[in-house]
Design an enzyme around this catalytic site. Structure first.
Site, PDB file in Angstrom:
ATOM      1  N   TYR A 246       0.833  -1.215   0.000  1.00 38.94           N
ATOM      2  CA  TYR A 246       0.000   0.000   0.000  1.00 38.94           C
ATOM      3  C   TYR A 246       0.854   1.245   0.000  1.00 38.94           C
ATOM      4  CZ  TYR A 246      -3.870  -3.016   0.193  1.00 38.94           C
ATOM      5  OH  TYR A 246      -4.765  -3.986  -0.154  1.00 38.94           O
ATOM      6  N   HIS A 393       1.146 -11.993 -10.338  1.00 40.60           N
ATOM      7  CA  HIS A 393       0.245 -11.061  -9.670  1.00 40.60           C
ATOM      8  C   HIS A 393       0.937  -9.742  -9.345  1.00 40.60           C
ATOM      9  CE1 HIS A 393      -2.106  -9.118  -6.568  1.00 40.60           C
ATOM     10  NE2 HIS A 393      -1.102  -9.271  -5.734  1.00 40.60           N
ATOM     11  N   PHE A 394       2.127  -9.820  -8.704  1.00 49.15           N
ATOM     12  CA  PHE A 394       2.655  -8.529  -8.259  1.00 49.15           C
ATOM     13  C   PHE A 394       3.384  -7.771  -9.358  1.00 49.15           C
ATOM     14  CE2 PHE A 394       6.034 -11.322  -6.337  1.00 49.15           C
ATOM     15  CZ  PHE A 394       7.132 -10.801  -6.987  1.00 49.15           C
ATOM     16  N   HIS A 395       3.577  -8.372 -10.508  1.00 46.54           N
ATOM     17  CA  HIS A 395       4.029  -7.541 -11.635  1.00 46.54           C
ATOM     18  C   HIS A 395       2.856  -6.833 -12.304  1.00 46.54           C
ATOM     19  CE1 HIS A 395       7.807  -9.563 -10.941  1.00 46.54           C
ATOM     20  NE2 HIS A 395       8.384  -8.620 -11.657  1.00 46.54           N
ATOM     21  N   ARG A 457      10.956 -18.193  -7.794  1.00 47.09           N
ATOM     22  CA  ARG A 457      12.298 -18.115  -7.214  1.00 47.09           C
ATOM     23  C   ARG A 457      13.047 -19.437  -7.374  1.00 47.09           C
ATOM     24  NH1 ARG A 457      11.008 -15.498  -1.322  1.00 47.09           N
ATOM     25  NH2 ARG A 457      11.353 -13.371  -1.938  1.00 47.09           N
TER      26      ARG A 457
END
Ligand code: HEM
Ligand SMILES: [Cu+2]
Length: 572
Positions: A246, A393-395, A457
């Site tokens: 956030y 997702h986090f890209h 990873r």
């Protein structure tokens, strides 16, 4: 107390200031943005090489990929530089700019600002040094929890980054306090309201990781502690690691809520609604970190269930943002002549890189939001946990929405810092669209590979257990890596061009930001931060009290200090 009526019907009293920066601002904000770009440069170019390294076909044809011999070194440098250093420097530089322009006063203390910068810059230097000179020892990934232990310099670099960021937060809080004293009965403009939220979240969240580093990792690295507790360390890390997302996202929201409507030619649907969304972030964004530990032993299913629920709640303010900003964009398109139900997304300023970057970021964020909801539910999480679905997702969120929005900001802020026009608007547009296409493909391919069970990873390109479908999607990921490599080169060519080769003067623009609050309906007690911190405290007790008790294992006796840092087998 005024009641909240939606939608607001009055005109915001817009008093924009010119974009031209004072010398003092150029130096302070410029220093942060340049440091951010240096960090990003080290991080970003690793990304494509990782996709190549992970692709079986690529590795078959180019068995010795140049530059990066150590896969985990590259992943660590990529994550640490992009996610920790680039973001923090950029956010602080941008926040100084927003605070100064919105409140029309300099930040409280220039000396403190420079002290913070120097601490963070030394931290960056130490981190780069240790990553480059001790690649294998420092390859502890950007989550750096034990049992892997890095050289002490790695942690000292992080501590300096955190210290600097706390000083910067204090500077912004004090500037706000001064403004508030002079304007006791006014609502602070939305942009600064959001920044205060962001730095509150940051200061609370970093407590967890600071405890982990100072009391567990650094002493273990220095040999003072011989044993450590990975479970406790992971819990402390994710106490920080989720709100961290956030901290990255809210500055992008500042741009979407307070700048994009004007850049796009419309106006925000509802400011009070935006404030409610931000308040929800104060209360709900911290007590959800355990959703990163759904597969961890030692945390009960009920604790995981509570945090699933809280995570689903924290998706609500993002949905509110989608509707609010979406309505502003529709309004902009209507002003430009959009008539039908579905033509307004197309009638946007897609030829303006500043707007196009943010819109593209939003498109990726839609995918990221939905892939995130899957991660968030404890049951579905079991199917994708630790697979390449997670970086997919986090890209979409961090690498897509956040990074593209920061790039959009950069395309007007860098010229203002340099005092010259952006080197090439066409190049910027090409960069934005290649990034959008590349990240869309990356998200799809890494996500599909994850569903085939490809771990994250892990250098799986030559693994015997890699399924043909998994191998196929890893190859597709490498194609996305090529597109993103081109995009990254275009980005840096434009940055270098703007800094050193642009001869045209900066266009006389206005800062797309309100200096007076357009919101006369939100209650003033929205700015009683003690209320929100109190609520957060209560939720933290409910969400984290049991987790900490379980992790420390109060029933079976004090479970702390059980593992040797250098071995991954439990001590007898
Ligand atoms: C050129 C564009 C990019 C490409 C091709 C790319 C590629 C990758 C790949 C393939 C991985 C996964 C490695 C693995 O799990 O084995 C990864 C991890 C990661 N990326 Fe990116 N990335 C890009 C941009 C970014 C940006 C802009 C950010 C953040 C601002 C970012 C943040 C991260 C983080 C935090 C990780 C996790 C590192 C870890 O697991 O320790 N990436 N990236
Ligand atoms: Cu999270």
């Amino acid at each position: 107390m005024a009641s909240v009526t939606l939608p607001q019907t009055f005109e915001a009293p817009a008093t924009p200031t010119t974009l031209r920066l004072a010398r003092r601002e150029q130096l302070m904000i410029g220093a942060h943005i340049i440091a951010a770009l240096i960090a990003l440069m080290f991080g970003i170019f690793m990304g494509p090489f990782q996709t190549f390294h992970r692709s079986p076909t690529f590795v078959q044809y180019f068995p010795t990929i140049p530059i990066f011999t150590f896969y985990y070194q590259a992943v660590t440098a990529h994550g640490v530089m992009n996610a920790l250093f680039f973001t923090t420097f950029f956010i602080i530089g941008f926040s100084y700019f927003v605070t100064e322009r919105t409140l029309q006063r300099p930040i409280k203390s220039a000396a403190m600002g420079w002290a913070a910068f120097v601490a963070m810059a030394v931290g960056l230097g130490m981190m780069l040094f240790v990553l480059l000179t001790m690649p294998q020892q420092s390859a502890v990934l950007y989550t750096f929890y034990p049992p892997t232990i890095a050289p002490a310099m790695f942690y000292i670099g992080l501590v300096l980054l955190a210290l600097g960021s706390w000083l910067a937060s204090a500077n912004i809080f004090l500037t706000y306090r001064d403004w508030k004293r002079e304007h006791p009965n006014e609502r602070v403009p939305l942009a600064v309201f959001a920044l205060i939220v962001n730095f509150i979240v940051w200061c609370v969240a970093t407590i967890g990781v600071a405890i982990e580093i100072v009391f567990m990792l650094l002493p273990a690295s220095l040999g003072i502690l011989k044993v450590t507790d990975p479970q406790l360390a992971r819990t402390l890390f994710w106490f920080f690691g989720h709100p961290l997302v956030y901290f990255w996202l809210l500055p992008a929201y500042v741009s979407w809520y307070t700048m994009l409507p004007r850049q796009a030619g419309g106006k925000l649907f509802s400011e009070p609604l935006a404030r409610v969304a931000f308040i929800m972030f104060v209360v709900f964004s911290v007590p959800v970190g355990v959703h990163h530990q759904f597969s961890d032993p030692g945390i009960s299913a009920s604790s995981k269930g509570v945090q699933t629920l809280l995570t689903l709640i924290v998706s609500i303010p993002s949905f509110m943002t989608a509707f609010n900003v979406g309505a502003a964009l529709e309004n902009a398109a209507r002003n430009r002549g959009a008539k039908t139900l579905f033509d307004w997304p197309f009638k946007q300023k897609w030829n303006d890189p500043v707007v196009a970057a943010q819109l593209s970021g939003m498109l990726l964020f839609i995918a990221g939001g939905f892939s995130g909801l899957i991660n968030a539910s404890a049951q579905l999480n079991a199917t994708i946990h630790n697979t390449s679905w997670v970086p997919a997702h986090f890209h979409q969120t961090l690498g897509g929405a956040v990074t593209l929005t920061y790039i959009g900001i950069l395309y007007w802020l860098l010229p203002a810092i340099r005092g010259r026009a952006l080197f090439s608007k066409k190049m910027a547009l090409a960069q934005v669209f290649t990034w959008l296409i590349g990240m869309t493909l990356f998200g799809l391919a890494m996500g599909e590979a994850g569903l085939q069970g490809v771990p994250r990873r892990a250098l799986t390109s030559q693994s015997p257990y890699l399924s043909p479908a998994g191998a196929f999607w890893l190859d597709v990921t490498a194609v996305s890596g090529i597109i993103l490599l081109i995009s990254s080169i275009l980005l840096y060519a434009n940055i270098i061009g703007t800094l050193f080769f642009s001869r045209r003067p900066m266009p006389e623009g206005e800062v797309p930001i309100e200096t007076v609050s357009g919101d006369r309906t939100s209650p003033l007690w929205f700015e009683r931060w003690g209320i929100w911190l109190g609520l957060l405290g209560i939720l933290l007790l409910i969400a984290y009290g049991p987790v900490i008790a379980e992790v420390l294992d109060f029933q079976l006796g004090w479970n702390i200090l059980r593992y040797m840092p250098t071995s991954n087998a439990p001590m007898p």
